[in-house]
Design an enzyme around this catalytic site. Sequence first.
Site, PDB file in Angstrom:
ATOM      1  CE  LYS A  11      -4.011  -2.185   2.200  1.00 54.50           C
ATOM      2  NZ  LYS A  11      -5.079  -2.020   3.217  1.00 54.50           N
ATOM      3  CE1 TYR A  51      -9.448  -3.070  -0.023  1.00 60.88           C
ATOM      4  CE2 TYR A  51      -8.837  -0.913  -0.870  1.00 60.88           C
ATOM      5  CZ  TYR A  51      -8.499  -2.087  -0.221  1.00 60.88           C
ATOM      6  OH  TYR A  51      -7.211  -2.291   0.231  1.00 60.88           O
ATOM      7  CG  PHE A  59     -13.786   2.333   6.743  1.00 56.25           C
ATOM      8  CD1 PHE A  59     -13.141   1.672   5.701  1.00 56.25           C
ATOM      9  CD2 PHE A  59     -14.679   1.618   7.535  1.00 56.25           C
ATOM     10  CE1 PHE A  59     -13.378   0.327   5.451  1.00 56.25           C
ATOM     11  CE2 PHE A  59     -14.921   0.279   7.284  1.00 56.25           C
ATOM     12  CZ  PHE A  59     -14.267  -0.377   6.250  1.00 56.25           C
ATOM     13  NE  ARG A  87      -6.707 -12.631   4.292  1.00 54.99           N
ATOM     14  CZ  ARG A  87      -7.440 -11.528   4.327  1.00 54.99           C
ATOM     15  NH1 ARG A  87      -7.195 -10.528   3.471  1.00 54.99           N
ATOM     16  NH2 ARG A  87      -8.405 -11.380   5.198  1.00 54.99           N
ATOM     17  CB  THR A  93      -8.098  -5.980   9.071  1.00 55.43           C
ATOM     18  OG1 THR A  93      -8.633  -7.067   8.313  1.00 55.43           O
ATOM     19  CG2 THR A  93      -8.250  -4.692   8.298  1.00 55.43           C
ATOM     20  NE  ARG A 104      -2.940  -6.142   6.853  1.00 55.78           N
ATOM     21  CZ  ARG A 104      -4.036  -6.647   6.320  1.00 55.78           C
ATOM     22  NH1 ARG A 104      -4.699  -7.615   6.950  1.00 55.78           N
ATOM     23  NH2 ARG A 104      -4.481  -6.214   5.164  1.00 55.78           N
ATOM     24  CG  ASN A 114      -4.022  -2.713   6.639  1.00 53.37           C
ATOM     25  OD1 ASN A 114      -3.793  -2.297   5.503  1.00 53.37           O
ATOM     26  ND2 ASN A 114      -5.133  -3.377   6.926  1.00 53.37           N
ATOM     27  CG  HIS A 117      -5.271  -6.276  -0.967  1.00 54.73           C
ATOM     28  ND1 HIS A 117      -6.528  -6.367  -0.413  1.00 54.73           N
ATOM     29  CD2 HIS A 117      -5.240  -7.170  -1.991  1.00 54.73           C
ATOM     30  CE1 HIS A 117      -7.224  -7.263  -1.086  1.00 54.73           C
ATOM     31  NE2 HIS A 117      -6.471  -7.767  -2.055  1.00 54.73           N
ATOM     32  CD  GLU A 128      -8.349  -9.330  -4.416  1.00 52.77           C
ATOM     33  OE1 GLU A 128      -7.267  -9.796  -3.993  1.00 52.77           O
ATOM     34  OE2 GLU A 128      -9.245  -8.909  -3.670  1.00 52.77           O
TER      35      GLU A 128
HETATM   36  N1  UDP Z   1     -10.360  -0.933   6.596  1.00 53.00           N
HETATM   37  C1  UDP Z   1     -10.539   0.233   7.349  1.00 53.00           C
HETATM   38  N2  UDP Z   1     -11.387   0.192   8.438  1.00 53.00           N
HETATM   39  C2  UDP Z   1     -12.054  -0.944   8.778  1.00 53.00           C
HETATM   40  C3  UDP Z   1     -11.880  -2.109   8.002  1.00 53.00           C
HETATM   41  C4  UDP Z   1     -11.040  -2.065   6.923  1.00 53.00           C
HETATM   42  O1  UDP Z   1      -9.958   1.261   7.047  1.00 53.00           O
HETATM   43  O2  UDP Z   1     -12.799  -0.917   9.776  1.00 53.00           O
HETATM   44  C5  UDP Z   1      -9.448  -0.901   5.435  1.00 53.00           C
HETATM   45  C6  UDP Z   1      -8.109  -1.566   5.744  1.00 53.00           C
HETATM   46  O3  UDP Z   1      -7.091  -0.828   5.068  1.00 53.00           O
HETATM   47  C7  UDP Z   1      -8.276  -2.936   5.122  1.00 53.00           C
HETATM   48  C8  UDP Z   1      -9.142  -2.623   3.903  1.00 53.00           C
HETATM   49  O4  UDP Z   1     -10.030  -1.609   4.353  1.00 53.00           O
HETATM   50  O5  UDP Z   1      -7.044  -3.539   4.779  1.00 53.00           O
HETATM   51  C9  UDP Z   1      -9.922  -3.799   3.367  1.00 53.00           C
HETATM   52  O6  UDP Z   1     -10.727  -4.320   4.395  1.00 53.00           O
HETATM   53  P1  UDP Z   1     -10.909  -5.883   4.582  1.00 53.00           P
HETATM   54  O7  UDP Z   1     -12.005  -6.084   5.558  1.00 53.00           O
HETATM   55  O8  UDP Z   1     -11.032  -6.543   3.244  1.00 53.00           O
HETATM   56  O9  UDP Z   1      -9.543  -6.304   5.323  1.00 53.00           O
HETATM   57  P2  UDP Z   1      -8.232  -7.079   4.812  1.00 53.00           P
HETATM   58  O10 UDP Z   1      -8.690  -8.151   3.860  1.00 53.00           O
HETATM   59  O11 UDP Z   1      -7.345  -6.055   4.148  1.00 53.00           O
HETATM   60  O12 UDP Z   1      -7.604  -7.625   6.056  1.00 53.00           O
HETATM   61 MG    MG Z   2      -9.952  -7.986   2.212  1.00 56.95          MG
END
Ligand code: UDP
Ligand code: MG
Length: 155
Positions: A11, A51, A59, A87, A93, A104, A114, A117, A128
């Site tokens: 990111k 997204y 957010f 993952r 997250t 992370r 974080n 992705h 993706e």
């Molecule tokens: N995100 C955020 N606030 C939240 C949840 C997610 O800003 O409460 C952002 C964060 O950068 C995250 C991205 O949105 O990596 C995608 O969210 P997802 O739930 O898909 O999480 P990830 O798969 O990245 O762990």
């Molecule tokens: Mg995700």
Amino acid sequence: MALEKTLVLLKPCTVQRALCGEVINRFEKKGLRIAGMKMMQLDEAILREHYAHLVDRPFFPTLRDSMMATPVVALALEGVDAIEVVRQMAGPTNGRKALPGTIRGDYSVSGQQNIVHASDGPETAAAELKRFFRDEEIFEWTSPMRVAVYASDEC
Ligand code: UDP
Ligand code: MG
């Protein structure tokens, strides 16, 4: 057990903090093969698609802006069960909740900034990878390390 490819985005927070090399190094050291890698500037259209599950969340505007702050580095990583492996390496997250030892957990104290992705399953990984790479940008070179990275019946 299956040989998989998965999408990782380093990111803008990672680019800005000059952590790209360090994070890529962790994937390489783990034994994952880099099948594709490039820098790209994301725009609103690709982020709304990427997204899609989050566009209605409060957010989303800050997430979108943070993902457009600088180019990202897109990686296509390959390995046995690579989607789950990556993952697990990324961790949960929220960087404040992610355990030390995860990417992370080691580099982030934010729920949004974080570091990476990572695709969360086989269908999302396929979609993706297509979203961020053209077919000819994915390279099928054979890693000479494969014999040491995997047992002969694993890969
Ligand atoms: N995100 C955020 N606030 C939240 C949840 C997610 O800003 O409460 C952002 C964060 O950068 C995250 C991205 O949105 O990596 C995608 O969210 P997802 O739930 O898909 O999480 P990830 O798969 O990245 O762990
Ligand atoms: Mg995700």
